[in-house]
Design a protein around this motif. Sequence first.
Motif, mmCIF file in Angstrom:
data_model
loop_
_atom_site.group_PDB
_atom_site.id
_atom_site.type_symbol
_atom_site.label_atom_id
_atom_site.label_comp_id
_atom_site.label_asym_id
_atom_site.label_seq_id
_atom_site.Cartn_x
_atom_site.Cartn_y
_atom_site.Cartn_z
ATOM 1 N N SER A 307 -55.947 -17.219 -33.354
ATOM 2 C CA SER A 307 -54.715 -17.192 -32.559
ATOM 3 C C SER A 307 -53.512 -17.060 -33.474
ATOM 4 O O SER A 307 -53.433 -17.666 -34.514
ATOM 5 C CB SER A 307 -54.627 -18.485 -31.748
ATOM 6 O OG SER A 307 -53.419 -18.549 -31.037
ATOM 7 N N SER A 308 -52.542 -16.232 -33.057
ATOM 8 C CA SER A 308 -51.334 -16.016 -33.844
ATOM 9 C C SER A 308 -50.179 -15.710 -32.919
ATOM 10 O O SER A 308 -50.346 -15.061 -31.910
ATOM 11 C CB SER A 308 -51.541 -14.851 -34.817
ATOM 12 O OG SER A 308 -50.314 -14.493 -35.409
ATOM 13 N N SER A 309 -48.997 -16.150 -33.288
ATOM 14 C CA SER A 309 -47.837 -15.892 -32.441
ATOM 15 C C SER A 309 -47.314 -14.481 -32.623
ATOM 16 O O SER A 309 -46.539 -13.993 -31.821
ATOM 17 C CB SER A 309 -46.729 -16.892 -32.781
ATOM 18 O OG SER A 309 -46.338 -16.738 -34.132
ATOM 19 N N GLY A 340 -58.359 -24.001 -36.351
ATOM 20 C CA GLY A 340 -57.521 -23.803 -35.186
ATOM 21 C C GLY A 340 -58.231 -23.036 -34.081
ATOM 22 O O GLY A 340 -59.384 -22.635 -34.219
ATOM 23 N N PRO A 341 -57.541 -22.818 -32.961
ATOM 24 C CA PRO A 341 -58.138 -22.106 -31.839
ATOM 25 C C PRO A 341 -58.342 -20.628 -32.161
ATOM 26 O O PRO A 341 -57.754 -20.089 -33.099
ATOM 27 C CB PRO A 341 -57.105 -22.288 -30.729
ATOM 28 C CG PRO A 341 -55.806 -22.504 -31.439
ATOM 29 C CD PRO A 341 -56.157 -23.249 -32.691
ATOM 30 N N VAL A 342 -59.189 -19.984 -31.389
ATOM 31 C CA VAL A 342 -59.412 -18.549 -31.527
ATOM 32 C C VAL A 342 -58.995 -17.877 -30.223
ATOM 33 O O VAL A 342 -58.957 -18.498 -29.161
ATOM 34 C CB VAL A 342 -60.892 -18.223 -31.827
ATOM 35 C CG1 VAL A 342 -61.305 -18.772 -33.165
ATOM 36 C CG2 VAL A 342 -61.803 -18.749 -30.728
ATOM 37 N N VAL A 343 -58.665 -16.590 -30.306
ATOM 38 C CA VAL A 343 -58.306 -15.827 -29.124
ATOM 39 C C VAL A 343 -59.542 -15.076 -28.649
ATOM 40 O O VAL A 343 -60.017 -14.160 -29.322
ATOM 41 C CB VAL A 343 -57.153 -14.843 -29.415
ATOM 42 C CG1 VAL A 343 -56.873 -13.984 -28.193
ATOM 43 C CG2 VAL A 343 -55.903 -15.603 -29.822
ATOM 44 N N ALA A 344 -60.078 -15.480 -27.525
ATOM 45 C CA ALA A 344 -61.227 -14.792 -26.934
ATOM 46 C C ALA A 344 -60.714 -13.663 -26.048
ATOM 47 O O ALA A 344 -59.845 -13.878 -25.205
ATOM 48 C CB ALA A 344 -62.056 -15.775 -26.108
ATOM 49 N N GLN A 345 -61.231 -12.474 -26.255
ATOM 50 C CA GLN A 345 -60.808 -11.301 -25.499
ATOM 51 C C GLN A 345 -61.965 -10.815 -24.630
ATOM 52 O O GLN A 345 -63.051 -10.537 -25.135
ATOM 53 C CB GLN A 345 -60.360 -10.186 -26.445
ATOM 54 C CG GLN A 345 -59.150 -10.565 -27.292
ATOM 55 C CD GLN A 345 -58.750 -9.437 -28.226
ATOM 56 O OE1 GLN A 345 -59.580 -8.860 -28.909
ATOM 57 N NE2 GLN A 345 -57.476 -9.123 -28.237
ATOM 58 N N ALA A 359 -60.894 -23.378 -28.147
ATOM 59 C CA ALA A 359 -61.476 -23.966 -29.347
ATOM 60 C C ALA A 359 -62.693 -23.150 -29.778
ATOM 61 O O ALA A 359 -63.414 -22.606 -28.941
ATOM 62 C CB ALA A 359 -61.890 -25.408 -29.078
ATOM 63 N N PRO A 360 -62.942 -23.036 -31.101
ATOM 64 C CA PRO A 360 -64.078 -22.245 -31.582
ATOM 65 C C PRO A 360 -65.416 -22.712 -31.029
ATOM 66 O O PRO A 360 -66.355 -21.922 -30.905
ATOM 67 C CB PRO A 360 -64.018 -22.417 -33.098
ATOM 68 C CG PRO A 360 -62.615 -22.820 -33.388
ATOM 69 C CD PRO A 360 -62.151 -23.613 -32.202
ATOM 70 N N THR A 361 -65.514 -24.014 -30.685
ATOM 71 C CA THR A 361 -66.786 -24.560 -30.203
ATOM 72 C C THR A 361 -66.981 -24.386 -28.695
ATOM 73 O O THR A 361 -68.011 -24.770 -28.153
ATOM 74 C CB THR A 361 -66.875 -26.055 -30.547
ATOM 75 O OG1 THR A 361 -65.716 -26.722 -30.007
ATOM 76 C CG2 THR A 361 -66.921 -26.262 -32.051
#
Length: 586
Positions: A307-309, A340-345, A359-361
């Motif tokens: 995740s990134s702004s 940190g969190p990930v962006v799932a697409q 969350a990655p998990t």
Amino acid sequence: PVKMASIEYGPISIFIDRGNSGFGFNIKGTTQIGGTLQAIHGALYPPLQYVSVVDPGSAAYAAGLRSNDRILEVNGHDAQGASHASVVDWVVAGGQKLTIKVLRISETEALRLKRIEESTDEADGKPKAKAPVGTTIISICSHKEIKDSFGPAYTVFNIYVDGVYRCSKRYREFVDLNKKLKERYRWFQFPILPGKKLNGIRSTVLGDKDTLERQQKLELYLKTVFAVEDILKSEAATEFLKATPRPEGVDEYEPRKGARGPAHRATVSSPPGTTTRAAAAPASASDDPLAGASQPAIPRSATMAASSSSSSSASAPSKNAAAPAAAAGPAAAAPAAAAGPVVAQVILPSNRVIELSVAPTTTLSALEKLVCKEAGLGRGAKLFSLFTNTSFPTKVSGSAAVSSVKGKLALRKWLFTKTQEASVEDEVCEALLVDQAHAAMMTDKLGVISDEDKQTFTKLRAEKQYKKFLKVARKLPYYAALVFPDCIASLPEPDSEVTVTISIDSLDIAHSPDDTPSSIEWDTVESHTCSGSKVVLSLNDEQAVTIQTSHAAFLNDCISKVIEERAWTAQLAEGESAKDARNWFA
């Protein structure tokens, strides 16, 4: 020429005057020169480029060109065994005029050849599992003011392809592109370009904030439109994305994370009333208009973007993937295992992409529920599941973690029983079912459909007559079936190269779609197992059928799913409640 049902099949010469709207057709085929000879209507030919789409209102259609026509000559050049790039160059070199000689074939023959060609490895011409194909990521990472000594200053938007600078375009060039594409692809619901005025201010005097907003909206437009393969490969798109000199001060490579100033790309805002972001544009390696560009490629990440702004990207497929992944991004993407969190697409059948920061998990089962909720699915959510976003989508394991995903996922229908599907009253669900079916029709994956019928389905979809669309579509032979090409089976004889089709009624094994299949009724299947690339079905007559495929695990999952749905149907027919029958309606 051979005559079938009053239609003449064989070589045909066609002259086309391009006019002001382009020729109006697309070409597909191998990127290589030569290859294994193919038998077409009793004669042998080297691999032929073919016409994939002809716009009904185009100059090509009026001249008599049709989809599935195999190309023999272009403006006097022998196209038999020629590469895709050569054939396209010959068409372009002719300017406004085109003399083309094609081999007209039946739709049944076209479907047979399509399956052979899709499963052929171009290096040695032997049928095998499909290799991963290229993916095109288009982004607008910055804009720049150009001072013209002969006129007022103007702004250009810098376009990157797969992380490498490609061209810079003025706003009016986006307007011209939009006009050309709308004239050609009337069936597509184009997103709205940002207007000539933004927030009531004319474009010539936009401030930094407003210009950045326009940049983001233009990027969203490109990603949405070029997510459609045929549009990406069109003449208008190819011309628009033609490489131009890089303006002074503009980066050659897409700026890496954390290195972008205020003028660089931010996370694209969703259009009003939606929560989705446009998908990256998939393109086949065999006919990608962007292939062979002079700009050097940069490595792609093998993990989901963090995740990134300021930006987001998707990852490339694993080298060992059984089928191509549908998205990839710059090497700057952070590992999915980050704290940190990930962006799932997740891409929907409508080509919209839902992005969720999790969350990655987080398990894929939990992600699936979040995606369905974000998409607005109600009761119909139980018809869908998460799949790989590849040319041959396979269902992912719900217990796997999001961090294990490489690239985008896809939300697709996961149901074989038509009666259960038809009983769902959910408009969002119906729209997604229509989108998925329409995409399959356009690539002949639901059986042989005439161009006229395709136009009728396209019109029903555009008019949002979803129920009427689905009522007719469910009568197509492969609507609620899954076809596994390039299999090796012990039927009809040992080590047969076959196509396996799974439906709620039976498992069919055939050498080609035209052959009478060897059918296995589900009531005769006592058990089934999967080991490596093999699935073994044990039948009640003490026989065993072995099927070998690169998608063995998914084939086994499909068999389990069909058997489960048949059990639901049987229990309901005996009067048990949906809850007792463990039916998904419960």
